[in-house]
Design a protein around this motif. Structure first.
Motif, mmCIF file in Angstrom:
data_model
loop_
_atom_site.group_PDB
_atom_site.id
_atom_site.type_symbol
_atom_site.label_atom_id
_atom_site.label_comp_id
_atom_site.label_asym_id
_atom_site.label_seq_id
_atom_site.Cartn_x
_atom_site.Cartn_y
_atom_site.Cartn_z
ATOM 1 N N ARG A 67 -1.022 8.286 0.572
ATOM 2 C CA ARG A 67 -1.154 9.442 -0.324
ATOM 3 C C ARG A 67 -1.308 10.751 0.438
ATOM 4 O O ARG A 67 -0.980 11.820 -0.075
ATOM 5 C CB ARG A 67 -2.360 9.248 -1.261
ATOM 6 N N SER A 123 3.653 11.527 -0.337
ATOM 7 C CA SER A 123 2.412 11.974 0.303
ATOM 8 C C SER A 123 2.348 13.488 0.406
ATOM 9 O O SER A 123 3.374 14.157 0.510
ATOM 10 C CB SER A 123 2.316 11.442 1.738
ATOM 11 N N SER A 163 6.461 6.004 -0.205
ATOM 12 C CA SER A 163 5.181 6.686 -0.422
ATOM 13 C C SER A 163 5.459 8.155 -0.676
ATOM 14 O O SER A 163 6.229 8.778 0.056
ATOM 15 C CB SER A 163 4.302 6.596 0.831
ATOM 16 N N THR A 178 -4.640 8.604 4.339
ATOM 17 C CA THR A 178 -5.337 8.138 3.139
ATOM 18 C C THR A 178 -4.373 7.221 2.403
ATOM 19 O O THR A 178 -3.276 7.640 2.023
ATOM 20 C CB THR A 178 -5.732 9.323 2.240
ATOM 21 N N GLY A 223 -8.024 -0.260 -3.328
ATOM 22 C CA GLY A 223 -8.407 1.120 -3.631
ATOM 23 C C GLY A 223 -8.103 2.033 -2.463
ATOM 24 O O GLY A 223 -7.251 1.736 -1.625
ATOM 25 N N SER A 224 -8.830 3.146 -2.384
ATOM 26 C CA SER A 224 -8.542 4.147 -1.364
ATOM 27 C C SER A 224 -9.139 3.755 -0.008
ATOM 28 O O SER A 224 -10.278 3.294 0.069
ATOM 29 C CB SER A 224 -9.117 5.492 -1.822
ATOM 30 N N GLU A 269 -3.585 3.956 -0.469
ATOM 31 C CA GLU A 269 -4.038 3.292 -1.681
ATOM 32 C C GLU A 269 -3.583 1.847 -1.565
ATOM 33 O O GLU A 269 -2.374 1.578 -1.558
ATOM 34 C CB GLU A 269 -3.390 3.952 -2.884
ATOM 35 N N ALA A 274 0.850 -1.193 0.000
ATOM 36 C CA ALA A 274 0.000 0.000 0.000
ATOM 37 C C ALA A 274 0.886 1.243 0.000
ATOM 38 O O ALA A 274 2.028 1.202 0.445
ATOM 39 C CB ALA A 274 -0.880 -0.017 1.235
ATOM 40 N N PRO A 293 -3.210 -1.744 -3.092
ATOM 41 C CA PRO A 293 -3.249 -2.318 -4.442
ATOM 42 C C PRO A 293 -4.050 -3.609 -4.507
ATOM 43 O O PRO A 293 -4.498 -4.013 -5.568
ATOM 44 C CB PRO A 293 -1.775 -2.569 -4.763
ATOM 45 N N THR A 353 -9.129 4.905 4.412
ATOM 46 C CA THR A 353 -8.727 5.909 5.404
ATOM 47 C C THR A 353 -8.586 5.240 6.762
ATOM 48 O O THR A 353 -9.500 4.549 7.221
ATOM 49 C CB THR A 353 -9.767 7.043 5.472
#
Ligand SMILES: [Zn+2]
Length: 383
Positions: free
Chosen positions: A41, A184, A182, A63, A128-129, A65, A38, A67, A131
């Protein structure tokens, strides 16, 4: 070796060390090192820093992402920070977000100072996204040791420090949950005792007294910082600075906020550093393109350092007092804004960043200024 070259070589070592160490993080994963990880972001961090107690109390709304469906998410955190809870935030339009605690596993590194690996079990992960809210607190207390060989403290001499003499927390500190590589953006609301000022990457927003529901301690001030330029690491400092701000327009029309954050004894040097910053930006913007950030700040440090971070440079008190505004000094740090802090370097594949920065600042400045004698001297020094 001339003194100028020695000064320059130290920040270069620091910059390389940060990137190397950051890239070197990695814990063998049971599901194989090649499985996609992951990426974070955005960080939305609310933090309280209490220098007298060396403590950090924080909440980071991440947040991510992911995969893959049903693959665990792993991130790192400093071993001295304790996680209070982790929650999954489910947001849908027009409805209050649903926040549910999720279980997590903690894996300690091989050495006491190694980062902890925190993992969220696979069944809570959707592709996906996503939180997540991570609540944590603890002590960051690694007072910088005197440099043995260099005039600057390198990251190997402190992993980050929160204390009455100052605050310096970087990617080396692992003071926020992180996944290697990452890129971000960040929103931060950081509270410090009244009289202290926080400086980090990005742009400062509003400062106000910290409300009771956010801060456990009385008499704290909370400041917003917004980092819109994606970054692989965030450094934050705080001290009892005197800040001086100049909203400045480059000859190309670009608007940039120039500022200094100096200790009260050195606050009278602000004008000299702001004038020099403007001079270098006006010289290098036509050459390298628009300046990549919204601000540039010269920040005084409580230990010896010459570090270039995205949108600010952190310079030890000793060199601030010695008018560190020369091309090989402040000019060099400003060129790093483009080369090294906007276009990144993978140090293990060759340190072209220092070569190009040294060429452009230490030597080419004199070409631009038409100072042939100085340019020739610098060429001779580099051979
Ligand atoms: Zn450098």
């Amino acid at each position: 070796m001339p003194i100028g070259s020695r000064i320059v070589s130290s920040p270069c070592l620091c910059l390389v060390a940060v990137l190397l160490s950051h890239g070197a993080f990695g814990i063998a994963h049971a599901d194989g090192p090649s499985s996609p990880q992951a990426a974070i972001r955005h960080h939305d961090i609310v933090a309280q820093i209490v220098p007298e107690q060396h403590t950090l109390i924080a909440k980071d709304r991440l947040t991510l992402e992911a995969p893959q469906q049903k693959a665990p998410i792993r991130f790192s955190l400093a071993p001295t920070l304790q996680i209070d809870r982790i929650a999954l935030v489910q947001e849908s339009v027009g409805v209050e977000p649903q926040i549910h605690d999720v279980p997590f596993e903690l894996k300690r590194g091989s050495a006491p100072e190694s980062v902890h690996e925190v993992s969220i079990p696979a069944q809570f992960v959707t592709a996906g996204s996503m939180t997540l809210e991570v609540h944590y607190h603890g002590v960051i207390n690694d007072p910088p040791r005197d440099p043995r060989h260099l005039r600057f403290v390198t990251p190997s001499e402190t992993a980050g420090h929160i204390g009455p003499e100052g605050v310096y927390i970087s990617s080396e500190t692992s003071w926020y949950p992180d996944v290697p590589e990452s890129l971000s953006t960040f929103t931060l609301h950081v509270a410090v005792p009244t009289g202290w000022t926080v400086v980090t990457q990005g742009k400062a927003g509003e400062s106000r007294p910290c409300p009771r529901e956010l801060c456990r301690h009385d008499d704290m001030v909370i400041t917003e910082w917004v980092v819109t330029e994606p970054s692989e690491a965030l450094t934050l400092v705080a001290n009892t600075f005197v800040s001086t701000v100049r909203d400045w327009t480059a000859q190309t029309g670009q608007k940039i906020r120039l500022s200094t954050y100096l200790f009260p004894d050195d606050a009278h040097l602000a004008g000299e550093y702001l004038d020099a910053t403007a001079r270098y930006l006006d010289a290098y913007i036509p050459l390298l393109g628009p300046y990549p950030f919204e601000k540039f700040a010269v920040v005084e440090n409580f230990f010896a350092s010459g570090l270039g971070m995205p949108s600010f440079t952190l310079l030890g008190s000793g060199i601030i007092k010695r008018h560190y505004v020369q091309p090989y000094a402040l000019g060099h740090e400003i060129v790093h804004s483009w080369i090294g802090n906007d276009v990144f370097n993978r140090a293990e594949r060759g340190n072209w960043v220092e070569g190009l920065t040294t060429y452009l600042a230490n030597y080419y400045w004199h070409e631009l200024a038409g100072d042939r004698a100085q340019a020739q001297d610098q060429r001779r020094l580099m051979v």
